[in-house]
Design an enzyme around this catalytic site. Structure first.
Site, mmCIF file in Angstrom:
data_model
loop_
_atom_site.group_PDB
_atom_site.id
_atom_site.type_symbol
_atom_site.label_atom_id
_atom_site.label_comp_id
_atom_site.label_asym_id
_atom_site.label_seq_id
_atom_site.Cartn_x
_atom_site.Cartn_y
_atom_site.Cartn_z
ATOM 1 C CB SER A 1 -0.868 0.007 1.262
ATOM 2 O OG SER A 1 -1.509 1.265 1.414
ATOM 3 C CE1 TYR B 1 -3.981 -2.176 5.352
ATOM 4 C CE2 TYR B 1 -3.288 0.037 4.763
ATOM 5 C CZ TYR B 1 -3.708 -1.221 4.388
ATOM 6 O OH TYR B 1 -3.839 -1.541 3.054
HETATM 7 N N1 LIG Z 1 -8.872 -0.854 -0.946
HETATM 8 C C1 LIG Z 1 -7.847 -0.038 -0.710
HETATM 9 O O1 LIG Z 1 -8.027 1.204 -0.632
HETATM 10 C C2 LIG Z 1 -6.464 -0.599 -0.576
HETATM 11 C C3 LIG Z 1 -5.380 0.301 -0.665
HETATM 12 C C4 LIG Z 1 -4.095 -0.181 -0.539
HETATM 13 C C5 LIG Z 1 -3.880 -1.524 -0.325
HETATM 14 N N2 LIG Z 1 -4.939 -2.374 -0.226
HETATM 15 C C6 LIG Z 1 -4.643 -3.786 0.046
HETATM 16 O O2 LIG Z 1 -5.229 -4.578 -0.975
HETATM 17 C C7 LIG Z 1 -5.514 -5.882 -0.463
HETATM 18 C C8 LIG Z 1 -6.936 -6.265 -0.854
HETATM 19 O O3 LIG Z 1 -7.817 -5.345 -0.264
HETATM 20 P P1 LIG Z 1 -9.220 -4.948 -0.886
HETATM 21 O O4 LIG Z 1 -9.254 -3.479 -0.984
HETATM 22 O O5 LIG Z 1 -9.517 -5.766 -2.086
HETATM 23 O O6 LIG Z 1 -10.166 -5.326 0.360
HETATM 24 P P2 LIG Z 1 -11.444 -6.292 0.498
HETATM 25 O O7 LIG Z 1 -12.399 -6.042 -0.604
HETATM 26 O O8 LIG Z 1 -11.896 -6.121 1.915
HETATM 27 O O9 LIG Z 1 -10.815 -7.739 0.306
HETATM 28 C C9 LIG Z 1 -10.027 -8.350 1.300
HETATM 29 C C10 LIG Z 1 -9.921 -9.822 0.962
HETATM 30 O O10 LIG Z 1 -9.096 -10.459 1.948
HETATM 31 C C11 LIG Z 1 -9.784 -11.636 2.376
HETATM 32 N N3 LIG Z 1 -9.411 -11.975 3.745
HETATM 33 C C12 LIG Z 1 -9.507 -11.188 4.840
HETATM 34 N N4 LIG Z 1 -9.108 -11.858 5.920
HETATM 35 C C13 LIG Z 1 -8.751 -13.108 5.501
HETATM 36 C C14 LIG Z 1 -8.273 -14.260 6.145
HETATM 37 N N5 LIG Z 1 -8.046 -14.283 7.475
HETATM 38 N N6 LIG Z 1 -8.031 -15.380 5.402
HETATM 39 C C15 LIG Z 1 -8.258 -15.367 4.072
HETATM 40 N N7 LIG Z 1 -8.695 -14.298 3.398
HETATM 41 C C16 LIG Z 1 -8.947 -13.177 4.111
HETATM 42 C C17 LIG Z 1 -11.270 -11.298 2.243
HETATM 43 O O11 LIG Z 1 -12.052 -12.472 2.055
HETATM 44 P P3 LIG Z 1 -12.914 -13.255 3.164
HETATM 45 O O12 LIG Z 1 -13.525 -12.212 4.071
HETATM 46 O O13 LIG Z 1 -13.905 -14.008 2.331
HETATM 47 O O14 LIG Z 1 -11.934 -14.142 3.859
HETATM 48 C C18 LIG Z 1 -11.261 -10.514 0.937
HETATM 49 O O15 LIG Z 1 -11.302 -11.390 -0.156
HETATM 50 C C19 LIG Z 1 -5.285 -5.806 1.049
HETATM 51 O O16 LIG Z 1 -4.027 -6.369 1.355
HETATM 52 C C20 LIG Z 1 -5.264 -4.308 1.336
HETATM 53 O O17 LIG Z 1 -4.478 -3.986 2.446
HETATM 54 C C21 LIG Z 1 -6.229 -1.933 -0.350
#
Ligand SMILES: NC(=O)c1ccc[n+]([C@@H]2O[C@H](COP(=O)([O-])OP(=O)(O)OC[C@H]3O[C@@H](n4cnc5c(N)ncnc54)[C@H](OP(=O)(O)O)[C@@H]3O)[C@@H](O)[C@H]2O)c1
Length: 272
Positions: A150, A163
């Site tokens: 990130s 985070y």
């Molecule tokens: N969205 C943003 O603004 C942003 C910005 C920078 C970086 N990121 C990074 O991008 C990545 C994906 O985030 P996203 O934005 O796509 O968020 P999201 O829509 O909340 O997706 C998170 C995913 O992680 C899975 N997950 C969470 N806990 C888990 C566990 N214990 N075991 C297995 N799977 C798990 C969730 O699935 P289940 O709940 O079904 O397990 C979901 O598929 C993350 O690492 C986040 O830090 C996001």
């Protein structure tokens, strides 16, 4: 009969790229990444806790791209997660450590147990999966590990302290590993999104990422595109927006107290 014919036309033209394991594939960036990698010819193992969502996605990807797509309902923080993954996917070409979570807000008001779970997911399980898969990749002389980091990992972020620290860990760990692996045929690449409207914001208790200015915001599909390119190109750290590349560069030359003040002000503007 017609369906059979259509399948026969699609199959031989498909370049087989190997297997990609994607954690956190049930929503957001991971769910966007699945069809994008399938378009590049990767078979998929989709991993997350919500199995029904994974099944629907796998079905869609199989139909659209003619790849193999399997699901594994798994909490990646469980003790036996690495063993279960290695059993389901012993020799992937690509591992994407995308599962992650965060919680906005003042640290004094945070739940210690929740923040510890975030560290466990973002750092500990990512480390375990990475180190679990690397020896096999090195012995085969090929492989890519993608870490979903990130822009929050570029500097400390008040009101998002744990985070941001987990993502700084991911960046530091992954850049060091990538250097160690030089010449091995294996790479570790960190993708650094800024705000992306997904389920992340609701889970983290933050503002609406869709309201961010266009230069600072990207869609899950744009991050998936940047990730697919990062797999193909030898760069250890990838940003998906020019502004984020600038931020990464600029914060190295500014005094730390200035960087912290700007970060704190930006977070307060989000109403935290
Ligand atoms: N969205 C943003 O603004 C942003 C910005 C920078 C970086 N990121 C990074 O991008 C990545 C994906 O985030 P996203 O934005 O796509 O968020 P999201 O829509 O909340 O997706 C998170 C995913 O992680 C899975 N997950 C969470 N806990 C888990 C566990 N214990 N075991 C297995 N799977 C798990 C969730 O699935 P289940 O709940 O079904 O397990 C979901 O598929 C993350 O690492 C986040 O830090 C996001």
């Amino acid at each position: 009969m017609e369906e059979e014919g259509a399948r026969l036309v699609k199959e031989p033209s498909r370049r087989r790229a190997g297997l990609a394991v994607v954690t956190g594939a049930s929503s957001g960036i991971g769910a966007a990444l699945a069809p994008r990698l399938a378009a590049d010819g990767y078979d998929l193992l989709l991993v997350a806790r919500r199995e029904e969502r994974l099944r629907e996605l796998a079905e869609r990807v199989r139909e659209a791209h003619g790849v193999q797509a399997r699901c594994l309902a798994l909490d990646v923080t469980e003790e036996d997660a690495l063993e279960r993954l290695l059993e389901a996917a012993p020799e992937p070409a690509v591992l994407v450590n995308n599962a992650g979570a965060g919680r906005f807000g003042p640290a004094v008001e945070a739940s210690p147990a929740e923040q510890a779970r975030i560290v466990r997911l973002n750092c500990e399980s990512l480390t375990r999966l990475t180190l679990g898969y690397l020896p096999g990749m090195v012995s085969r002389g090929r492989g890519v590990v993608v870490q979903m980091a990130s822009i929050a990992g570029f500097q400390p972020v008040p009101y998002f302290a744990v985070y941001a620290a987990t993502k700084a860990y991911v960046l530091s760990f992954s850049e060091a590993l990538d250097k160690e692996l030089e010449g091995s045929g294996v790479r570790v690449v960190s993708v650094c999104p800024g705000p992306v409207p997904t389920e992340f914001q609701a889970a983290a208790g933050s503002g609406d990422a869709a309201k961010e200015p266009a230069y600072n915001r990207r869609t899950p599909e744009q991050i998936a595109e940047a990730t697919a390119r990062a797999i193909a190109r030898p760069r250890p750290v990838v940003t998906a927006a020019p502004y984020h590349g600038f931020l990464r560069f600029a914060q190295r030359f500014l005094p730390r107290r200035t960087v912290l003040s700007v970060a704190a002000r930006k977070m307060r503007q989000r109403g935290i």
